[in-house]
Design an enzyme around this catalytic site. Structure first.
Site, PDB file in Angstrom:
ATOM      1  N   GLU A  44       0.853  -1.181   0.000  1.00 23.89           N
ATOM      2  CA  GLU A  44       0.000   0.000   0.000  1.00 23.89           C
ATOM      3  C   GLU A  44       0.893   1.236   0.000  1.00 23.89           C
ATOM      4  OE1 GLU A  44      -3.627   2.156   2.487  1.00 23.89           O
ATOM      5  OE2 GLU A  44      -2.247   0.820   3.543  1.00 23.89           O
ATOM      6  N   ASP A 118      -3.206  11.776  -2.762  1.00 29.72           N
ATOM      7  CA  ASP A 118      -3.325  13.212  -2.978  1.00 29.72           C
ATOM      8  C   ASP A 118      -3.616  13.458  -4.462  1.00 29.72           C
ATOM      9  OD1 ASP A 118      -2.932  15.990  -3.282  1.00 29.72           O
ATOM     10  OD2 ASP A 118      -1.425  16.026  -1.699  1.00 29.72           O
ATOM     11  N   ASP A 154     -12.049   9.466  -3.399  1.00 30.45           N
ATOM     12  CA  ASP A 154     -13.298  10.218  -3.298  1.00 30.45           C
ATOM     13  C   ASP A 154     -13.322  11.358  -4.305  1.00 30.45           C
ATOM     14  OD1 ASP A 154     -11.176  11.585  -1.757  1.00 30.45           O
ATOM     15  OD2 ASP A 154     -12.765  13.061  -1.419  1.00 30.45           O
TER      16      ASP A 154
END
Length: 213
Positions: A44, A118, A154
């Site tokens: 990750e 980001d 998102d």
């Protein structure tokens, strides 16, 4: 929002060498020896406070997980997640994604997760996005032939950019969801950001892509 500086973070990272690999560059090509087994390796990038890697490690004891985080003020929370749950199949590394090929050998990683990266919305910062072609080249190098890149976000514009970047790079899009929490199965592990955004009713975007070697 920038997190408050933790002047004790460096010492805390060093004290928890059973959770944070202190010499990650020396482990290139040898990560399975760190875990002392032959299990698949998942990475990750941008592990944040560690909720996702903790949940995945608990849900999948048959997989080894590595969480990469460049911010020392954030990684201390991830250390606490893994340490408090006595998780043995996960490690953290305090490094940045630009060094990926110095940390992992070719074909060493089975799955790569990009969670709420980001978005770097300004055009002049496009090269910093973790789905920019220069990063995709690194992912392709370290992933196994059948390895997957799994992205959640998102941010719709970043998600659309990433889909376009994957496609332009010649990657195969295996799954695409524009409202994960209405499509998901029970195995979805949420990050801290995901819980926050989902609680506000914001859609969560997810895709699974693989390189065609």
């Amino acid at each position: 929002m920038r997190l408050r500086n933790k002047p004790w973070a460096d010492d805390y990272i060093k004290e928890n060498d059973h959770v944070v690999e202190q010499r990650p560059f020396e482990q290139i090509g040898k990560w399975k020896t760190v875990f002392n087994n032959n299990q698949p390796l998942a990475l990750e990038i941008g592990t944040g406070k560690g909720q996702f890697i903790k949940g995945m490690a608990l849900q999948h004891p048959e997989v080894n997980f590595i969480g990469m985080e460049r911010d020392k003020n954030v990684i201390v929370s991830a250390i606490e997640h893994l340490k408090d749950n006595n998780i043995r199949n996960a490690r953290l590394i305090h490094q940045k994604a630009e060094d990926l090929r110095d940390l992992f050998a070719e074909n060493e990683v089975d799955t790569l997760y990009l969670n709420f990266s980001d978005p770097w919305p300004k055009t002049r910062h496009a090269k910093r996005r973790l789905t920019f072609p220069s990063f995709l080249e690194q992912y392709q190098a370290v992933l196994k032939e059948e390895g997957e890149v799994i992205l959640k976000s998102d941010n719709r514009k970043f998600f659309e950019y990433s889909i376009e970047s994957f496609s332009a790079f010649g990657m195969l899009l295996k799954e695409v969801s524009v409202d994960l929490h209405n499509d998901e199965d029970e195995k979805n592990v949420m990050t801290e950001y995901e819980e926050k955004f989902a609680s506000k009713g914001q859609p969560i975007y997810r895709c699974v892509a693989k390189f065609q070697k």
